[in-house]
Structures are given as C-alpha cells and as structure tokens.
Design a protein around this motif. Structure first.
Motif, PDB file in Angstrom:
ATOM      1  N   ILE A 245       0.977  -1.183   0.046  1.00  0.00           N
ATOM      2  CA  ILE A 245       0.091   0.105  -0.127  1.00  0.00           C
ATOM      3  C   ILE A 245       0.939   1.392   0.098  1.00  0.00           C
ATOM      4  N   ILE A 246       0.311   2.449  -0.830  1.00  0.00           N
ATOM      5  CA  ILE A 246       1.117   3.484  -0.814  1.00  0.00           C
ATOM      6  C   ILE A 246      -0.001   4.631  -0.667  1.00  0.00           C
ATOM      7  N   VAL A 247       0.011   5.163   0.281  1.00  0.00           N
ATOM      8  CA  VAL A 247      -1.165   6.061   0.822  1.00  0.00           C
ATOM      9  C   VAL A 247      -0.784   7.428   1.296  1.00  0.00           C
ATOM     10  N   SER A 248      -1.812   8.330   1.323  1.00  0.00           N
ATOM     11  CA  SER A 248      -1.330   9.520   2.098  1.00  0.00           C
ATOM     12  C   SER A 248      -2.260  10.188   3.047  1.00  0.00           C
ATOM     13  N   ALA A 249      -1.879  10.832   3.711  1.00  0.00           N
ATOM     14  CA  ALA A 249      -2.894  11.433   5.155  1.00  0.00           C
ATOM     15  C   ALA A 249      -2.495  13.020   5.386  1.00  0.00           C
TER      16      ALA A 249
END
Length: 307
Positions: A245-249
């Motif tokens: 997973i490659i995610v942003s926040a």
C-alpha cells in the motif's frame, strides 16, 4: 488549459485568457464566488482579479458543468465536487439539502473552487532510493493541504505501473474516492499511468480496497487521504492479503499524525516501512523528512533531493 477555459462563462474565460503562460503555470486554484472578485491561488498566495462574478456567470458555469442537466450531477452534488476533463476538480458551496439527517445535494450554488490537476512526470523519481528496496515499501505520505501529496501519488502510481530499467512493472490499483488521483471521466483516467493500472473511481476507500483486491488482484494499491477507522481496517486487510500500500494522509508531521486515535492500529502493527513528510518550503512537493519503519529518520542518499 483549453478544456478548462471551455467550461467557463465567456466573461470569466476572457479575463483568464489574458494571463501569461508563466502565470498559468503557477495557478493551483481558481475560486469563483458570486458578487466577489475572482481569486487565484498562485504559489500558495492569493491574487484577486478585478472582475466580479455575477449571478448569471455562476448559473452559466453550473450549466456547463452539468451539461445543462442537474440530474446527471446528483451523486456529485452529494459529495460537493465535480471532476471535469483534464482531471481538474471543481468544489461547490451553496445551500445544502438534508434529508433524514443525510446530505441529499446542493442548490443555490454560489462558490466554485477549481483545483488545477498537476501532472508532473518524474516528480517521484527522487524517492525511489527510499521507497523501493527489492520491492515497493508500504509507504505513508504525510503533509498539510496543497503540499503535493496527490501529485506525488499520481507519479508513484505511474512508476509502479510502468516500472523502470531496474524495476519491473507491477499490477497497480488506484482507489480514487474523490476522483483526484486519476481524474477519470466516464471511467477513463485523464493522466498518464502506463498499461498496468486499474482505477475504482468515486468509490469509498474502505469498500474500494476490498473490491480492488477481490476483482483485480493488484500487487500495489494507491489511496489518497486516509483518515477514518474503516479506512485503517481496510488497509490492514490489504496488508494481510499480501498487497503493498502507498497512501497519503493530512498532517504536518509524523508526530502530529501519531496522535490520531484512528491510526493507532497502524502504529501498533508497524504497517508502514516508510513515512514521507512533505511541506511547501520550496513550493508544493518539497521533501521534508523520511523515516523508516521504526520511526528513525533516514539520512540523505546520493542523488536524492531531501531538504
């Protein structure tokens, strides 16, 4: 920007067409408000034009966005934004219609925020020595609004899908709840991603993660703006299924994000191999600090521009 000018009322399009090419390149947002001057966000700073938007301008703009059929925008109005050709997103504000405690739609729309989709091919290349080590690392990209998180995710998706001379291409899934990463129009991405990309457009993240895994068997999934507890649980399910997973926040720092209760399971299980902080010190996409799984800051590596 031709596609963008085509949807604007003639009076507003004429005003914006007077801008120089270099000025266009700096625009991040175009804010159009009834009875107020047009506002441009350039380099993180506001700039007001002399033209004041009229009610007729707002009505024409909404008509063009909906192709003069508000019924076709029913779902978009519940979310408060519309994605247009080129992947640009138009945020809307006005009178909210609530039914049984849920937002049903908008009416009397008087504010439009056109967020310009920036496709910066190659912006993710400096991150490769950090984010790829024989395999793609589970990565969390952290930054406040307008620091380039989505632009970076977009280019990372392209790199994962296409590969490089040293990295094999991977089956890549994008769960694009706000239609910002891929900017799909009728299901077709408006940006460059290569051949191994699949997109679930306008799909809630938690449901979309599971749908993507069941239906498309991705090796890597890209997701923008996680935050809810259900998002976190879905990410854990994806990890357990063997998906990277490659995610942003949203957040100003890793320390800031670590205080959010909904993220606690991610810290306990040490889900992420890398944490990347972005800021605006040298414009959107400025690399701040990068941390490993243990929260230790990584030193600068050769060929990588870390501020």
């Amino acid at each position: 920007m031709r596609s963008l000018l085509d949807i604007l009322p003639h009076s507003i399009g004429q005003e914006l067409s007077m801008l120089k090419e270099a000025e266009w390149a700096q625009i991040e947002e175009i804010r159009i408000r009834t009875d107020r001057p047009i506002e441009l966000m350039q380099g993180g700073k506001p700039r007001f034009l002399s033209y004041h938007t009229t009610g007729e301008d707002a009505a024409q703009l909404l008509g063009r966005l909906s192709n003069y059929s508000m019924y076709t925008l029913e779902e978009e109005l519940k979310q408060g934004y519309i994605t247009i050709s080129g992947g640009h997103r138009v945020g809307l504000a006005g009178k909210v219609i609530v039914e049984n405690g849920f937002v049903k739609g908008l009416r009397d729309i008087s504010s439009f925020n056109i967020r310009i989709a920036k496709e910066k091919i190659g912006i993710a290349l400096p991150f490769l020595p950090y984010l790829y080590e024989k395999h793609w690392c589970n990565t969390l990209i952290i930054g406040p609004p307008q620091t380039g998180k989505t632009t970076l995710l977009r280019d990372l998706a392209r790199l994962v899908s296409t590969g490089t001379t040293a990295i094999s291409p991977r089956k890549t899934g994008i769960v694009d709840e706000r239609s910002e990463i891929a900017g799909c129009i009728r299901g077709v991405p408006q940006h460059s991603f290569g051949h191994r990309i699949d997109v679930l457009d306008a799909c809630p993240k938690a449901e979309g993660l599971m749908m993507m895994i069941r239906s498309m068997s991705p090796e890597v999934i890209i997701v923008d703006e996680i935050g809810k507890s259900e998002d976190v649980q879905a990410l854990l399910e994806a990890i357990h299924a063997g998906v990277t997973i490659i995610v942003s926040a949203h957040g100003y720092s890793l320390e800031d994000l670590s205080k959010r209760p909904s993220f606690e399971p991610l810290w306990q299980l040490r889900v992420f191999d890398r944490y990347v902080e972005l800021n605006r010190e040298k414009g959107p996409g400025t690399i701040g600090r990068i941390f490993d799984q243990e929260g230790q800051e990584l030193k600068r590596r050769r060929g990588v521009d870390v501020c």
